[in-house]
Design a protein around this motif. Structure first.
Motif, PDB file in Angstrom:
ATOM      1  N   HIS A  50     -12.605 -26.343 -15.435  1.00  0.00           N
ATOM      2  CA  HIS A  50     -11.910 -26.128 -16.694  1.00  0.00           C
ATOM      3  C   HIS A  50     -12.368 -24.809 -17.309  1.00  0.00           C
ATOM      4  O   HIS A  50     -13.299 -24.179 -16.832  1.00  0.00           O
ATOM      5  CB  HIS A  50     -12.154 -27.285 -17.667  1.00  0.00           C
ATOM      6  CG  HIS A  50     -13.561 -27.371 -18.144  1.00  0.00           C
ATOM      7  ND1 HIS A  50     -14.578 -27.890 -17.380  1.00  0.00           N
ATOM      8  CD2 HIS A  50     -14.123 -26.973 -19.309  1.00  0.00           C
ATOM      9  CE1 HIS A  50     -15.706 -27.825 -18.057  1.00  0.00           C
ATOM     10  NE2 HIS A  50     -15.463 -27.264 -19.231  1.00  0.00           N
ATOM     11  N   HIS A  51     -11.708 -24.414 -18.367  1.00  0.00           N
ATOM     12  CA  HIS A  51     -12.024 -23.189 -19.097  1.00  0.00           C
ATOM     13  C   HIS A  51     -12.038 -23.507 -20.584  1.00  0.00           C
ATOM     14  O   HIS A  51     -11.853 -24.656 -20.971  1.00  0.00           O
ATOM     15  CB  HIS A  51     -10.995 -22.104 -18.761  1.00  0.00           C
ATOM     16  CG  HIS A  51     -10.997 -21.747 -17.309  1.00  0.00           C
ATOM     17  ND1 HIS A  51     -11.951 -20.940 -16.752  1.00  0.00           N
ATOM     18  CD2 HIS A  51     -10.172 -22.118 -16.299  1.00  0.00           C
ATOM     19  CE1 HIS A  51     -11.712 -20.814 -15.456  1.00  0.00           C
ATOM     20  NE2 HIS A  51     -10.647 -21.519 -15.156  1.00  0.00           N
ATOM     21  N   HIS A  52     -12.263 -22.486 -21.442  1.00  0.00           N
ATOM     22  CA  HIS A  52     -12.412 -22.747 -22.869  1.00  0.00           C
ATOM     23  C   HIS A  52     -11.583 -21.825 -23.756  1.00  0.00           C
ATOM     24  O   HIS A  52     -11.418 -20.651 -23.455  1.00  0.00           O
ATOM     25  CB  HIS A  52     -13.885 -22.559 -23.284  1.00  0.00           C
ATOM     26  CG  HIS A  52     -14.800 -23.578 -22.710  1.00  0.00           C
ATOM     27  ND1 HIS A  52     -15.765 -23.255 -21.807  1.00  0.00           N
ATOM     28  CD2 HIS A  52     -14.889 -24.910 -22.887  1.00  0.00           C
ATOM     29  CE1 HIS A  52     -16.426 -24.349 -21.464  1.00  0.00           C
ATOM     30  NE2 HIS A  52     -15.912 -25.368 -22.107  1.00  0.00           N
ATOM     31  N   LEU A  53     -11.145 -22.402 -24.871  1.00  0.00           N
ATOM     32  CA  LEU A  53     -10.677 -21.643 -26.020  1.00  0.00           C
ATOM     33  C   LEU A  53     -11.909 -21.538 -26.919  1.00  0.00           C
ATOM     34  O   LEU A  53     -12.587 -22.547 -27.146  1.00  0.00           O
ATOM     35  CB  LEU A  53      -9.567 -22.386 -26.767  1.00  0.00           C
ATOM     36  CG  LEU A  53      -8.308 -22.726 -25.973  1.00  0.00           C
ATOM     37  CD1 LEU A  53      -7.411 -23.635 -26.806  1.00  0.00           C
ATOM     38  CD2 LEU A  53      -7.575 -21.470 -25.577  1.00  0.00           C
ATOM     39  N   ILE A  54     -12.222 -20.340 -27.415  1.00  0.00           N
ATOM     40  CA  ILE A  54     -13.425 -20.151 -28.218  1.00  0.00           C
ATOM     41  C   ILE A  54     -13.049 -19.508 -29.548  1.00  0.00           C
ATOM     42  O   ILE A  54     -12.429 -18.448 -29.576  1.00  0.00           O
ATOM     43  CB  ILE A  54     -14.442 -19.261 -27.484  1.00  0.00           C
ATOM     44  CG1 ILE A  54     -14.818 -19.890 -26.138  1.00  0.00           C
ATOM     45  CG2 ILE A  54     -15.684 -19.039 -28.344  1.00  0.00           C
ATOM     46  CD1 ILE A  54     -15.638 -18.973 -25.247  1.00  0.00           C
ATOM     47  N   CYS A  55     -13.432 -20.173 -30.641  1.00  0.00           N
ATOM     48  CA  CYS A  55     -13.174 -19.629 -31.969  1.00  0.00           C
ATOM     49  C   CYS A  55     -14.204 -18.536 -32.257  1.00  0.00           C
ATOM     50  O   CYS A  55     -15.409 -18.790 -32.218  1.00  0.00           O
ATOM     51  CB  CYS A  55     -13.259 -20.717 -33.036  1.00  0.00           C
ATOM     52  SG  CYS A  55     -12.991 -20.071 -34.702  1.00  0.00           S
ATOM     53  N   THR A  56     -13.721 -17.338 -32.536  1.00  0.00           N
ATOM     54  CA  THR A  56     -14.630 -16.233 -32.829  1.00  0.00           C
ATOM     55  C   THR A  56     -15.165 -16.298 -34.256  1.00  0.00           C
ATOM     56  O   THR A  56     -16.083 -15.557 -34.606  1.00  0.00           O
ATOM     57  CB  THR A  56     -13.956 -14.866 -32.587  1.00  0.00           C
ATOM     58  OG1 THR A  56     -12.770 -14.798 -33.354  1.00  0.00           O
ATOM     59  CG2 THR A  56     -13.628 -14.673 -31.118  1.00  0.00           C
ATOM     60  N   GLY A  57     -14.609 -17.206 -35.055  1.00  0.00           N
ATOM     61  CA  GLY A  57     -15.107 -17.386 -36.416  1.00  0.00           C
ATOM     62  C   GLY A  57     -16.332 -18.285 -36.460  1.00  0.00           C
ATOM     63  O   GLY A  57     -17.389 -17.896 -36.956  1.00  0.00           O
ATOM     64  N   CYS A  58     -16.221 -19.480 -35.891  1.00  0.00           N
ATOM     65  CA  CYS A  58     -17.308 -20.466 -35.987  1.00  0.00           C
ATOM     66  C   CYS A  58     -17.963 -20.779 -34.648  1.00  0.00           C
ATOM     67  O   CYS A  58     -18.984 -21.439 -34.609  1.00  0.00           O
ATOM     68  CB  CYS A  58     -16.794 -21.747 -36.618  1.00  0.00           C
ATOM     69  SG  CYS A  58     -15.594 -22.643 -35.585  1.00  0.00           S
TER      70      CYS A  58
END
Length: 141
Positions: free
Chosen positions: A91-99
């Motif tokens: 799998h892979h990830h979506l990463i929030c650059t804010g938190c």
């Protein structure tokens, strides 16, 4: 990854079980986001006010090498999180650059982009998508 598995992995590889290592493992167990060494240092100083940056970095590197943590680079700085449970599932990830919050995505964009190239065996890859979660965007999605 969970606390019990992480601490067992340290022991399996011959590393001492210390209060500081246990505290670091607990920090990552409760967080669902990527943390910087500075974040970890701030949490650690609540219980260990004299802990050094060097101790934090050394243990983060060790945990990553043992597969307890995974890392990414955001804004030129390394960020860490507990290695995903069930990491044997690709799998892979979506990463929030804010938190720093992450969301697993089960599809692999490499399949659509490249497939299995002739004359080359892919042994691994990393695909991360950066953006803002609804909380950091203000929920106006």
């Amino acid at each position: 990854m969970d606390v019990k598995t992480a601490l067992a992995r340290l022991k399996e590889h011959g590393y001492k079980y210390t209060g500081k290592r246990e505290k670091m493992v607990h920090i990552f167990a409760r967080e669902t986001r990527y943390l910087t060494a500075r974040d970890v240092l701030a949490y650690m100083q609540e219980e260990y006010p004299r802990v050094s940056f060097d101790t934090i970095y050394r243990n983060l590197s060790l945990f990553e090498r043992l597969g307890i943590l995974e890392s990414t680079e955001l804004d030129g700085e390394k960020h860490y999180r507990f290695a995903c449970a069930g990491a044997e599932r690709h799998h892979h990830h979506l990463i929030c650059t804010g938190c720093g919050k992450t969301i697993a995505i089960d599809l692999c964009p490499m399949d659509a982009v490249l497939g299995q190239p002739k004359g080359f065996t892919i042994t691994g890859h990393k695909f991360e998508i950066y953006g803002y979660c609804d909380d950091c965007r203000g929920g106006d999605a």
